[in-house]
Design an enzyme around this catalytic site. Structure first.
Site, PDB file in Angstrom:
ATOM      1  N   GLU A 148     -25.451  94.675 -43.695  1.00 22.81           N
ATOM      2  CA  GLU A 148     -24.968  93.658 -42.749  1.00 22.81           C
ATOM      3  C   GLU A 148     -23.488  93.826 -42.388  1.00 22.81           C
ATOM      4  OE1 GLU A 148     -26.881  92.805 -45.370  1.00 22.81           O
ATOM      5  OE2 GLU A 148     -28.726  92.153 -44.396  1.00 22.81           O
ATOM      6  N   HIS A 204     -32.940  81.441 -47.185  1.00 28.02           N
ATOM      7  CA  HIS A 204     -33.486  81.814 -45.873  1.00 28.02           C
ATOM      8  C   HIS A 204     -33.676  80.555 -45.040  1.00 28.02           C
ATOM      9  CE1 HIS A 204     -34.299  85.385 -48.217  1.00 28.02           C
ATOM     10  NE2 HIS A 204     -34.682  86.042 -47.154  1.00 28.02           N
TER      11      HIS A 204
END
Lengths: 336, 325
Positions: free
Chosen positions: A60, A128
């Site tokens: 990321e 999440h």
């Protein structure tokens, strides 16, 4: 058209229009794969090839940094993370480089990049699930948008791609309308009309989702739909709710909100982001500074409680604002 | 040293290194005088890495830098005037007074404004390399970082990505042995950082970072690979900073014997001796060259001093791009 399809259309049209536009992210269009965590980029490599639909390693920091570097030097990257929570992994690149590069360079460098991020609690547990709009509205130099309909998704994403600044796009997992094995069990998946002809939606222009006279509710993403549900309940009780979708959080359309409270005299802000120092707190403060005399009651914030998102549906449903909770708070607001 | 390098080029390399050394010294004295705001991270002793790596780049090629960017920026072609003015926090500075020492740069000459978060510029260089490749140019990127940055996650993510995409990025690690006050030995088990290239399938070289000709030869090999589409190279340039990490750093953490050894390997002295031994020019001519550089720096100081400060309200502009004015 679903929101996922509308976003895909926007990307497709912009990639056809401008060869500088490209996508990068994890699992965005591997053969036989998902087309991004929620199918937005599914199949795009067929038309544009894997050079412009670039599947990345699970890195990321690199994804965000590469987007910054490419944007600074003539490309227009559309990067994404599979879940908004992963934005934390790239926070240095987003805050220190994407957000500051134009400024630090005395305005000589531009960073025309888009970072897409799915948010929202969907029984996946705390990592999440988070809604991170508040974090990103706090970073100078970034723009923050949150489309909640298919029409907005396409028009706002196209505007984001053409913007010469970094734009973070928050999309909601329960609103995408993703299909097949990427479908969400409890999804609302609103389907909306999207015109054939090209259109753009400017940033900083709110949409009034429902007109009313007693309470103004400002909400975004999934909370728009929860507020609409609450408004239907309240209508039967004789309470008329006006619902405003800011559509973009940075810049924010205060004018539409102020015009609404001139009429309703009551303001509620509903967000799925946690409450403390959230974007709703900023809106409340700004309205208090600029327009408190239009109000007949204190400003009410309804937000996710200040806890990580729990897994058990019974708890998740409790911490995230529901239509019932919104309605209950609205009744209290009417009586205050 | 090899003989094949052109004498005029050696003079060019020396001139740039001398410029960096004297620029940094000038900054140091001006800073001590209290004229300049902020802090300083100086690069005396590391001139050969900056100049050797960047001397053969085109203007259209790119460079990313660190919190210690002055040498890199001068070597990439940012003007002395605009850098000095930035140090004086003037409106005429290369970042209009908004960047400061640690964000020095000028994208019009390919010097990406310096990124002062350790390791933070490495993924950006990957993006720049990706852009060079996607736009079908044969431009390349030199990405500078220190030994300390090789323990950042950003370093590993970036080398891996540049490798799989075969990007025209040259990773130039200036190993000056210290991350601030911490010796690399204390935080890294391997002796040579360059071998980390193997982990990503990237060719690497270990280079004497104080010998500008050796650095330049390695740079030329890496640039050639990058330009012709052969991809990424990792160069570990062994060097040493003569200055402290930042202002008021007496380097109490450094071994005096180690300092002495490295100070004897001064990149300017090595290059100057080479020039005189090979009779590329005379000492007198060389001193004339040096005088020209010193005048350039003095003129830059005058330019910076006489430049206007930004208006306080200028702080409110350029948060978003306004057209590059």
């Amino acid at each position: 058209m679903s929101i996922a399809e509308a976003l895909r259309e926007a990307i497709k049209e912009e990639m056809r229009r401008d060869e500088r536009v490209f996508c990068l992210g994890e699992d965005i269009d591997v053969e036989g794969g998902f087309g991004g965590a929620f199918t937005v980029t599914l199949g795009l490599s067929k038309e544009f090839g894997h050079e412009r639909i670039l599947d990345t390693p699970i890195s990321e920091i690199m994804i965000a940094g590469a987007a910054v570097g490419a944007a600074m030097t003539g490309m227009i990257p559309i990067a994404d993370v599979q879940y908004g929570d992963f934005l934390f992994c790239m926070m240095d690149q987003m805050a220190n480089n994407a957000g500051k590069m134009t400024y630090m360079s005395g305005g000589t460098v531009k960073v025309p990049m888009v970072m897409r991020a799915p948010v929202g609690a969907t029984t996946r547990g705390a990592q999440h699930a988070q809604s991170l709009e508040g974090f990103f509205t706090h970073i100078p130099g970034l723009k923050v948008i949150c489309p909640s309909t298919a029409y907005d998704a396409k028009g706002l994403l196209k505007t984001a791609i053409r913007d010469e600044n970094p734009v973070v796009v928050f999309e909601h997992k329960l609103l995408y309308g993703s299909k097949g094995n990427r479908a969400e069990k409890s999804a609302l998946s609103p389907v909306g009309e999207v015109p054939e002809e090209e259109y753009l939606i400017p940033f900083g222009v709110a949409a009034i989702r429902r007109e009313g006279t007693d309470i103004t509710i400002v909400a975004n993403l999934l909370m728009i739909y929860r507020a609409m549900e609450a408004a239907a309940i309240l209508e039967k009780e004789g309470i008329s709710v006006e619902i405003i979708d800011p559509r973009t959080l940075v810049p924010f359309d205060y004018e539409t909100v102020i015009n609404s409270i001139k009429k309703t005299s009551r303001l509620m802000i509903v967000e799925e982001d946690t409450r403390r120092n959230g974007w709703g707190a900023e809106v409340a403060a700004q309205i208090a500074e600029d327009a408190i005399y239009y109000l007949d009651a204190p400003i009410k914030r309804v937000a996710t409680y200040d806890v990580p998102i729990p897994f058990a549906p019974v708890m998740e449903n409790f911490v995230v604002p529901s239509a019932q909770r919104i309605a209950e708070e609205a009744r209290k607001l009417m009586n205050s | 040293m090899k003989e094949k390098i052109d004498g005029q080029k050696v003079l060019g390399l020396y001139e740039k290194m001398f410029l960096i050394r004297k620029y940094e010294e000038k900054i140091y004295f001006l800073f001590l005088e209290g004229i300049m705001p902020g802090t300083i991270h100086q690069s005396q002793g590391q001139e050969a890495t900056a100049v050797g790596m960047l001397y053969d780049l085109r203007k259209e090629d790119y460079m990313t830098s660190t919190h210690r960017p002055a040498g890199h920026c001068l070597a990439k072609g940012v003007t002395v005037d605009s850098m000095m003015a930035e140090m004086f926090a003037k409106k005429t500075g290369c970042c209009k007074g908004k960047g400061g020492a640690m964000h020095t740069g000028d994208i019009s000459v390919g010097a990406i404004p310096a990124i002062a978060i350790v390791g933070g510029g490495i993924p950006v260089a990957v993006g720049v390399g990706l852009s060079c490749k996607m736009r079908k140019t044969d431009n390349v990127v030199v990405c500078f970082f220190g030994d300390g940055a090789t323990n950042e996650g950003a370093f590993h993510e970036s080398l891996n990505a540049a490798a799989i995409w075969n990007l025209p990025v040259i990773f130039a690690c200036e190993n000056n042995l210290y991350g601030a006050s911490t010796h690399i030995r204390q935080v890294t088990k391997i002796k040579d950082l360059a071998v980390r290239g193997d982990a990503y399938g990237i060719p690497w070289e270990i280079v004497d970072g104080n010998d500008v000709i050796k650095v330049n030869e390695a740079a030329i090999r890496a640039i050639e690979r990058a330009r012709n589409g052969s991809g990424t190279t990792f160069l570990e340039l062994k060097t040493y900073r003569r200055s402290g990490h930042s202002r008021n750093d007496a380097c109490g953490y450094r071994d005096k014997k180690e300092e002495k050894e490295w100070f004897e390997k001064d990149p300017l002295t090595i290059c100057k001796n080479y020039i005189l031994e090979k009779k590329i020019t005379t000492l007198q001519k060389l001193e004339e060259l040096e005088k020209k550089v010193l005048d350039e720096i003095d003129n830059a100081v005058e330019y910076a001093k006489s430049s206007p400060y930004p208006e306080p309200q200028d702080a409110l502009t350029d948060v978003y791009f306004e057209g590059g004015k």
